[in-house]
Motif scaffolding. Structure first.
Motif, PDB file in Angstrom:
ATOM      1  N   ILE A 118      12.707  -4.810 -48.265  1.00 62.04           N
ATOM      2  CA  ILE A 118      12.903  -4.333 -46.893  1.00 62.04           C
ATOM      3  C   ILE A 118      13.801  -3.097 -46.914  1.00 62.04           C
ATOM      4  N   SER A 119      14.863  -3.163 -47.714  1.00 57.95           N
ATOM      5  CA  SER A 119      15.767  -2.019 -47.872  1.00 57.95           C
ATOM      6  C   SER A 119      16.485  -2.152 -49.202  1.00 57.95           C
ATOM      7  N   ILE A 120      16.910  -1.023 -49.745  1.00 54.74           N
ATOM      8  CA  ILE A 120      17.643  -1.036 -51.007  1.00 54.74           C
ATOM      9  C   ILE A 120      18.558   0.182 -51.053  1.00 54.74           C
ATOM     10  N   SER A 121      19.771  -0.063 -51.537  1.00 56.89           N
ATOM     11  CA  SER A 121      20.743   1.013 -51.736  1.00 56.89           C
ATOM     12  C   SER A 121      21.574   0.635 -52.960  1.00 56.89           C
ATOM     13  N   ALA A 122      22.577   1.411 -53.250  1.00 58.43           N
ATOM     14  CA  ALA A 122      23.446   1.094 -54.389  1.00 58.43           C
ATOM     15  C   ALA A 122      24.271  -0.160 -54.144  1.00 58.43           C
ATOM     16  N   THR A 123      24.429  -0.570 -52.881  1.00 58.45           N
ATOM     17  CA  THR A 123      25.310  -1.678 -52.553  1.00 58.45           C
ATOM     18  C   THR A 123      24.617  -2.905 -51.979  1.00 58.45           C
ATOM     19  N   GLU A 124      23.314  -2.807 -51.651  1.00 60.08           N
ATOM     20  CA  GLU A 124      22.635  -3.949 -51.053  1.00 60.08           C
ATOM     21  C   GLU A 124      21.126  -3.824 -51.219  1.00 60.08           C
ATOM     22  N   MET A 125      20.478  -4.976 -51.457  1.00 63.76           N
ATOM     23  CA  MET A 125      19.025  -5.039 -51.471  1.00 63.76           C
ATOM     24  C   MET A 125      18.611  -6.202 -50.582  1.00 63.76           C
ATOM     25  N   VAL A 126      17.675  -5.957 -49.672  1.00 70.47           N
ATOM     26  CA  VAL A 126      17.136  -7.010 -48.823  1.00 70.47           C
ATOM     27  C   VAL A 126      15.680  -7.224 -49.221  1.00 70.47           C
ATOM     28  N   LEU A 127      15.376  -8.458 -49.633  1.00 74.37           N
ATOM     29  CA  LEU A 127      14.010  -8.857 -49.978  1.00 74.37           C
ATOM     30  C   LEU A 127      13.517  -9.853 -48.941  1.00 74.37           C
ATOM     31  N   ARG A 128      12.219  -9.844 -48.702  1.00 73.58           N
ATOM     32  CA  ARG A 128      11.614 -10.824 -47.796  1.00 73.58           C
ATOM     33  C   ARG A 128      10.395 -11.404 -48.486  1.00 73.58           C
ATOM     34  N   SER A 129      10.373 -12.731 -48.638  1.00 75.50           N
ATOM     35  CA  SER A 129       9.212 -13.392 -49.240  1.00 75.50           C
ATOM     36  C   SER A 129       8.172 -13.664 -48.169  1.00 75.50           C
ATOM     37  N   GLY A 130       6.946 -13.806 -48.612  1.00 77.11           N
ATOM     38  CA  GLY A 130       5.862 -14.129 -47.700  1.00 77.11           C
ATOM     39  C   GLY A 130       5.247 -12.893 -47.077  1.00 77.11           C
ATOM     40  N   THR A 131       4.051 -13.080 -46.532  1.00 76.71           N
ATOM     41  CA  THR A 131       3.362 -12.000 -45.841  1.00 76.71           C
ATOM     42  C   THR A 131       3.701 -12.075 -44.360  1.00 76.71           C
ATOM     43  N   ALA A 132       3.235 -11.111 -43.593  1.00 72.96           N
ATOM     44  CA  ALA A 132       3.553 -11.051 -42.170  1.00 72.96           C
ATOM     45  C   ALA A 132       3.026 -12.268 -41.397  1.00 72.96           C
ATOM     46  N   SER A 133       2.052 -12.976 -41.949  1.00 75.46           N
ATOM     47  CA  SER A 133       1.490 -14.136 -41.252  1.00 75.46           C
ATOM     48  C   SER A 133       2.053 -15.471 -41.766  1.00 75.46           C
ATOM     49  N   GLU A 134       2.976 -15.430 -42.720  1.00 79.72           N
ATOM     50  CA  GLU A 134       3.555 -16.652 -43.300  1.00 79.72           C
ATOM     51  C   GLU A 134       4.999 -16.834 -42.839  1.00 79.72           C
ATOM     52  N   THR A 135       5.540 -18.011 -43.102  1.00 75.45           N
ATOM     53  CA  THR A 135       6.983 -18.209 -42.951  1.00 75.45           C
ATOM     54  C   THR A 135       7.658 -17.286 -43.948  1.00 75.45           C
ATOM     55  N   VAL A 136       8.701 -16.594 -43.511  1.00 76.24           N
ATOM     56  CA  VAL A 136       9.389 -15.668 -44.399  1.00 76.24           C
ATOM     57  C   VAL A 136      10.792 -16.171 -44.708  1.00 76.24           C
ATOM     58  N   HIS A 137      11.225 -15.880 -45.922  1.00 72.83           N
ATOM     59  CA  HIS A 137      12.608 -16.077 -46.347  1.00 72.83           C
ATOM     60  C   HIS A 137      13.144 -14.674 -46.597  1.00 72.83           C
ATOM     61  N   GLN A 138      14.270 -14.371 -46.011  1.00 71.75           N
ATOM     62  CA  GLN A 138      14.854 -13.053 -46.236  1.00 71.75           C
ATOM     63  C   GLN A 138      16.170 -13.242 -46.983  1.00 71.75           C
ATOM     64  N   PHE A 139      16.355 -12.410 -48.015  1.00 69.17           N
ATOM     65  CA  PHE A 139      17.495 -12.531 -48.910  1.00 69.17           C
ATOM     66  C   PHE A 139      18.312 -11.255 -48.910  1.00 69.17           C
ATOM     67  N   LYS A 140      19.623 -11.417 -48.874  1.00 67.09           N
ATOM     68  CA  LYS A 140      20.524 -10.280 -48.991  1.00 67.09           C
ATOM     69  C   LYS A 140      21.205 -10.368 -50.355  1.00 67.09           C
ATOM     70  N   PHE A 141      20.961  -9.365 -51.195  1.00 65.01           N
ATOM     71  CA  PHE A 141      21.532  -9.302 -52.531  1.00 65.01           C
ATOM     72  C   PHE A 141      22.557  -8.177 -52.620  1.00 65.01           C
ATOM     73  N   VAL A 142      23.527  -8.385 -53.488  1.00 66.13           N
ATOM     74  CA  VAL A 142      24.511  -7.347 -53.814  1.00 66.13           C
ATOM     75  C   VAL A 142      24.500  -7.157 -55.320  1.00 66.13           C
ATOM     76  N   PRO A 143      24.944  -5.995 -55.795  1.00 71.19           N
ATOM     77  CA  PRO A 143      24.936  -5.758 -57.246  1.00 71.19           C
ATOM     78  C   PRO A 143      25.817  -6.760 -57.983  1.00 71.19           C
ATOM     79  N   HIS A 144      25.393  -7.121 -59.176  1.00 67.27           N
ATOM     80  CA  HIS A 144      26.174  -7.966 -60.071  1.00 67.27           C
ATOM     81  C   HIS A 144      26.637  -7.091 -61.226  1.00 67.27           C
ATOM     82  N   ASN A 145      27.913  -7.032 -61.394  1.00 60.77           N
ATOM     83  CA  ASN A 145      28.460  -6.168 -62.461  1.00 60.77           C
ATOM     84  C   ASN A 145      28.764  -6.973 -63.705  1.00 60.77           C
TER      85      ASN A 145
END
Length: 145
Positions: A118-145
């Protein structure tokens, strides 16, 4: 690049819902302890590794449900990357091989093995599972050093 779910207070790193309202069914909450040390490595060679570091949180599709259980780590799984998204929000699509929970990202029970960036930068990545017609799970990730 190595990423982990955002475990900070109020981050609501995992929400569940519909394409139009990704938090409709579950607006998030704190992560389980075993989720806080999970590391996902997305290689430039299109290889994905998941390090559970001892325990994986089982979702509704694995027994015992909704608790930390066995380690479901995997290494160097080839994923496909496609710029753009076929329907729904996002800028690119990642598809893991096999049906969940073989090579899941974020939760063991996504609607499909398709994840949209959905979005990605140096400090955050947002992923969304599923297609537009399915139940979606949205995840907020941060970098792991």
């Amino acid at each position: 690049t190595k990423w982990k779910l955002d475990a900070s207070d109020g981050a609501n790193a995992i929400i569940v819902g519909t394409e139009g309202n990704p938090g409709e069914y579950s607006p998030g909450g704190p992560l389980a302890d075993c989720q806080k040390d999970d590391v996902y490595t997305f290689g430039t060679d299109f290889k994905l590794s998941y390090e559970a570091n001892g325990s994986t949180f089982n979702a509704g599709n694995l027994s015992p449900n909704y608790t930390c259980s066995g380690d479901r780590s995997y290494s160097n799984v080839t994923y496909t990357f496609q710029p753009g998204v076929a329907g729904g929000a996002g800028i690119a699509t990642i598809t893991t091989p096999g049906a969940p929970p073989a090579n899941f990202i974020g939760v063991t029970d996504p609607s499909s093995n398709t994840y949209r960036i959905i979005s990605i930068s140096a400090t955050e990545m947002v992923l969304r599972s599923g297609t537009a017609s399915e139940t979606v799970h949205q995840f907020k990730f941060v970098p792991h050093n």
